[in-house]
Every structure is written in structure tokens, then in C-alpha cells.
Scaffold this motif. Structure first.
Motif, PDB file in Angstrom:
ATOM      1  N   UNK A  39       0.944  -1.093  -0.006  1.00  0.00           N
ATOM      2  CA  UNK A  39      -0.024   0.102   0.271  1.00  0.00           C
ATOM      3  C   UNK A  39       0.882   1.311   0.189  1.00  0.00           C
ATOM      4  N   UNK A  40       2.040   1.150   0.727  1.00  0.00           N
ATOM      5  CA  UNK A  40       2.900   2.227   0.750  1.00  0.00           C
ATOM      6  C   UNK A  40       3.769   2.697  -0.534  1.00  0.00           C
ATOM      7  N   UNK A  41       3.606   1.738  -1.634  1.00  0.00           N
ATOM      8  CA  UNK A  41       4.272   2.055  -2.804  1.00  0.00           C
ATOM      9  C   UNK A  41       5.528   1.543  -2.725  1.00  0.00           C
ATOM     10  N   UNK A  42       6.213   1.346  -1.337  1.00  0.00           N
ATOM     11  CA  UNK A  42       7.491   0.665  -1.236  1.00  0.00           C
ATOM     12  C   UNK A  42       7.735  -0.497  -1.380  1.00  0.00           C
ATOM     13  N   UNK A  43       7.445  -1.214  -2.038  1.00  0.00           N
ATOM     14  CA  UNK A  43       7.353  -2.881  -2.250  1.00  0.00           C
ATOM     15  C   UNK A  43       8.642  -3.135  -2.434  1.00  0.00           C
ATOM     16  N   UNK A  44       9.510  -3.983  -1.516  1.00  0.00           N
ATOM     17  CA  UNK A  44      10.541  -4.455  -1.924  1.00  0.00           C
ATOM     18  C   UNK A  44      10.463  -5.547  -3.004  1.00  0.00           C
ATOM     19  N   UNK A  45      11.460  -5.936  -3.599  1.00  0.00           N
ATOM     20  CA  UNK A  45      11.754  -6.444  -4.975  1.00  0.00           C
ATOM     21  C   UNK A  45      11.498  -8.033  -4.561  1.00  0.00           C
ATOM     22  N   UNK A  46      12.149  -8.458  -3.464  1.00  0.00           N
ATOM     23  CA  UNK A  46      12.168  -9.836  -3.114  1.00  0.00           C
ATOM     24  C   UNK A  46      11.840 -10.075  -1.811  1.00  0.00           C
ATOM     25  N   UNK A  47      10.946 -11.333  -1.523  1.00  0.00           N
ATOM     26  CA  UNK A  47      10.600 -11.440  -0.164  1.00  0.00           C
ATOM     27  C   UNK A  47      10.816 -13.021   0.124  1.00  0.00           C
ATOM     28  N   UNK A  48      11.430 -13.304   1.143  1.00  0.00           N
ATOM     29  CA  UNK A  48      11.684 -14.770   1.453  1.00  0.00           C
ATOM     30  C   UNK A  48      10.820 -15.201   2.548  1.00  0.00           C
ATOM     31  N   UNK A  49       9.848 -16.264   2.345  1.00  0.00           N
ATOM     32  CA  UNK A  49       8.840 -16.557   3.212  1.00  0.00           C
ATOM     33  C   UNK A  49       9.308 -17.927   3.731  1.00  0.00           C
ATOM     34  N   UNK A  50       9.440 -17.826   5.023  1.00  0.00           N
ATOM     35  CA  UNK A  50      10.115 -18.825   5.570  1.00  0.00           C
ATOM     36  C   UNK A  50       9.176 -19.404   6.699  1.00  0.00           C
ATOM     37  N   UNK A  51       9.656 -20.574   7.395  1.00  0.00           N
ATOM     38  CA  UNK A  51       8.879 -21.363   8.319  1.00  0.00           C
ATOM     39  C   UNK A  51       8.577 -22.941   8.136  1.00  0.00           C
ATOM     40  N   UNK A  52       8.456 -23.671   8.900  1.00  0.00           N
ATOM     41  CA  UNK A  52       8.266 -25.242   8.938  1.00  0.00           C
ATOM     42  C   UNK A  52       7.209 -25.631   7.927  1.00  0.00           C
ATOM     43  N   UNK A  53       7.276 -26.791   7.485  1.00  0.00           N
ATOM     44  CA  UNK A  53       6.319 -27.417   6.339  1.00  0.00           C
ATOM     45  C   UNK A  53       5.035 -27.379   7.068  1.00  0.00           C
TER      46      UNK A  53
END
Length: 348
Positions: A39-53
Motif C-alpha cells: 500500500x505504501x508504494x515501497x514494495x521490496x523486490x524480493x521476499x523470502x517466506x520461511x517457516x516449517x512445512x
């Protein structure tokens, strides 16, 4: 696990495919972080989504895909929620959105199964995809990698080149089960969102609310076995995994007295065609039971090394079972054999 090439390999018994799932339990803070950035317009270009299966990483990623590509916000579905009736969502669900690239293990049509890894050929699709003009929503394009753990070394290196040169109005979402194994060069170029399992009690209550478990004790058993991960707990309830784990515990508890027929019957159960989803339950339950035996030995001032050795052997075997296409029945028998060997050494 799913063998439907249209849905993906990560569909568990009793669960919707992440592409089709519009609900997510237990990750409101992470959703708010990404929704705020968008919403801010400052979207990072890469997101690492982690956590257990089984915690909901892929479902989270698909929710992000819908919103980045222009689906209208639907607060009743959460901070990253969108309505299934939204035209953008319908395009994505039909695998007909030209502004989305999905990188995953390829389907081997000859063998009718998923290949063991994401190849460099798959990874090289990303730079070509981002060179093209977007079709809608002011130019946003999204590449979803599910999962980056399954990329071979060459595929990871090819992806790194795309991360080093961020595309204009492009977003890369990387699902990772074991982020610590990724090169630091990948992790350092991503904003990380860690999805942690809800409390075991909260997930158990959710299972009862969803009608997945008939009673709270069953729900608690599934939630404990899943470490609180909602998707995994749901799959355990749907697949008979709770009862299977109890059967594994019973065989390990019998130790050297476990009969050959019981051991063979258990191995046959998890090696039948269509039982692929139970195998990970089997190995997790066996690993947990062996580790508990080692801990009990140590607490009783008895050498736990035979059990610790069996625990390491089982975990190694479980990791190799799919990647090396080992025979499921013989692998299960070998894993149970490690437990029986530890019990025999204990009784000497």
C-alpha cells in the motif's frame, strides 16, 4: 502429496491447493507487513517466506500474488485477503495470468511424478519473464518460487542474477523451508518474513472449528505431531496420520519384542500407491519416537548412543528416500530396522 500437475506437488490430504485457498490461519502480523509495504508504494523486490512445512507459506505466497497483481482487498479474508470472485483471482486460479511466473519442480509426464529438483532451465525463465512488458495493473509482474530449497546449485546461481538486478515493478516471492541452507547472497537480497506455527492449543481449537477433528483430544494429537503447523495438522487428520503415528510409537515402544509381521504390515501401509502423503508422517513419527527413547535412556543414566545413532540414520534415510527414488517399502523396513537394532543393543 498431489500428483496433479495443474495444482502442484504441495497439496496435502484434506487441504486445498495453495492456489485455491483464500483463508490463512495464524499469520496476521506477517500479512500486515506485506500489505503495508504494498500500500505504501515501497514494495521490496524480493521476499523470502520461511517457516516449517505445513505452516502456510505457499498459501501466504499465493495471497500475496493476488494482491500484488491487482486483486481488490477483501478485509473479511484478512490483511492480504482477496475475494475468489475477483477477476484477477479467477485468472490466477485458472493458471491464465500472463504477469505471473511460477517456478517449481517440473512434472515428469513419462514417470507420472514430480522431478526431484528445480532445474537451471526453469530458473532461466525468470530474466526472460521480467524483460517482457506487463499486461495489467500498471506494470506489476510476480515470480513465485515454490520452493527455493528444491533448486539445484545452478538454478540458485541463475536466480541470483535476477535478484542482483531487480526488475522494475517486479516482485519475486521465494518459499523456503530451510532458509539457513540458502547462500547468504540470496538471503541478503530478500526481505524475510518468518511464519511461525500458532500455539498447539490454538491450532487444535482451529481443527475442531474446521470440522477436521471430531474431538479435542484427536485435534491435540494432530497439532502436537504437526508442531502447531495448521496445514500439516489438517492433513494428519484427513489422512489417518494421527493413528499411524500411534502405531509407530507402539512398535518403537515394544523394541526388540516387536513382531516381524507388525513391522512388515506397517512398512506395507506406508509404501502402497496413494500413500505418499503418509510417508513423511511415518518418518517424522519414527524420528520423534526414537529421539524420545534416547532422551529416556539418558534420563535413566543409560547410554543413549544406540538410539541417537538410529535417530541420525532414520533422518538421513528419510531425506534420501524421495530424492534418490528409493524403494518405499524397503526404505521403511530399513528405517524400522534401525529402531529395532537400537532396542536390541539396549537389551544386551
Amino acid at each position: 502429496m498431489s500428483t496433479d500437475p495443474d495444482l502442484g506437488s504441495d497439496v496435502q490430504p484434506g487441504c486445498l491447493a495453495p492456489r485455491q485457498n483464500y483463508d490463512l490461519f495464524g499469520h496476521e502480523a506477517a500479512e500486515t507487513d506485506l500489505a503495508t509495504a504494498l500500500a505504501s508504494g515501497r514494495m521490496h523486490h524480493a521476499w523470502l517466506i520461511t517457516g516449517p512445512r505445513g505452516v502456510g507459506k505457499a498459501t501466504f505466497a499465493w495471497r500475496a500474488v493476488r494482491r500484488v497483481l491487482g486483486a481488490s482487498a477483501a478485509p473479511q479474508f484478512g490483511a492480504l485477503g482477496a475475494s475468489p470472485a475477483d477477476p484477477v483471482c479467477q485468472l490466477i486460479e485458472a493458471n491464465a495470468c500472463a504477469d505471473l511466473l511460477l517456478l517449481r519442480r517440473p512434472w515428469d509426464d513419462k514417470r507420472k511424478r514430480w522431478r526431484g529438483e528445480i532445474t537451471v532451465e526453469e530458473s532461466r525463465k525468470a530474466p526472460h519473464f521480467f524483460e517482457k512488458s506487463a499486461h495489467a495493473n500498471g506494470g506489476w509482474r510476480v515470480c513465485l518460487v515454490d520452493s527455493v530449497d528444491e533448486m539445484n546449485r545452478n538454478a540458485v546461481n541463475a536466480l541470483l542474477k535476477t535478484l542482483e538486478e531487480p526488475p522494475q515493478r517486479g516482485v519475486i516471492l521465494l518459499v523456503a523451508h530451510s532458509p539457513g541452507r540458502l547462500p547468504a547472497t540470496i538471503r541478503s537480497r530478500c526481505r524475510t518474513l518468518v511464519l511461525r506455527p500458532p500455539e498447539v492449543e490454538a491450532t487444535a481449537a482451529w481443527l475442531v472449528e474446521q470440522g477436521a477433528a471430531n474431538d479435542l483430544p484427536t485435534a491435540m494429537a494432530a497439532s502436537r505431531l504437526a508442531g502447531g503447523a495448521p496445514g500439516r495438522a489438517l492433513a494428519l487428520c484427513a489422512s489417518g496420520g494421527v493413528e499411524l503415528a500411534s502405531q509407530v510409537d507402539a512398535i518403537v515402544a515394544r523394541g526388540a519384542a516387536a513382531s516381524d509381521s507388525d513391522v512388515r504390515a506397517l512398512a506395507e501401509r506406508v509404501s502402497r500407491k496413494g500413500s505418499e502423503g503418509l510417508r513423511s508422517v511415518f518418518y517424522t513419527a519414527l524420528s520423534n519416537a526414537i529421539h524420545a527413547a534416547a532422551r529416556a535412556q539418558a534420563e535413566n543414566q543409560v547410554d543413549p548412543m544406540p538410539w541417537l545413532k538410529a535417530w541420525r540414520e532414520v533422518n538421513t534415510l528419510a531425506g534420501e528416500a524421495d530424492g534418490l527414488y528409493l524403494d518405499p517399502k524397503q526404505t521403511a523396513l530399513a528405517a524400522l530396522g534401525y529402531a529395532r537394532d537400537a532396542a536390541r543393543q539396549q537389551s544386551v
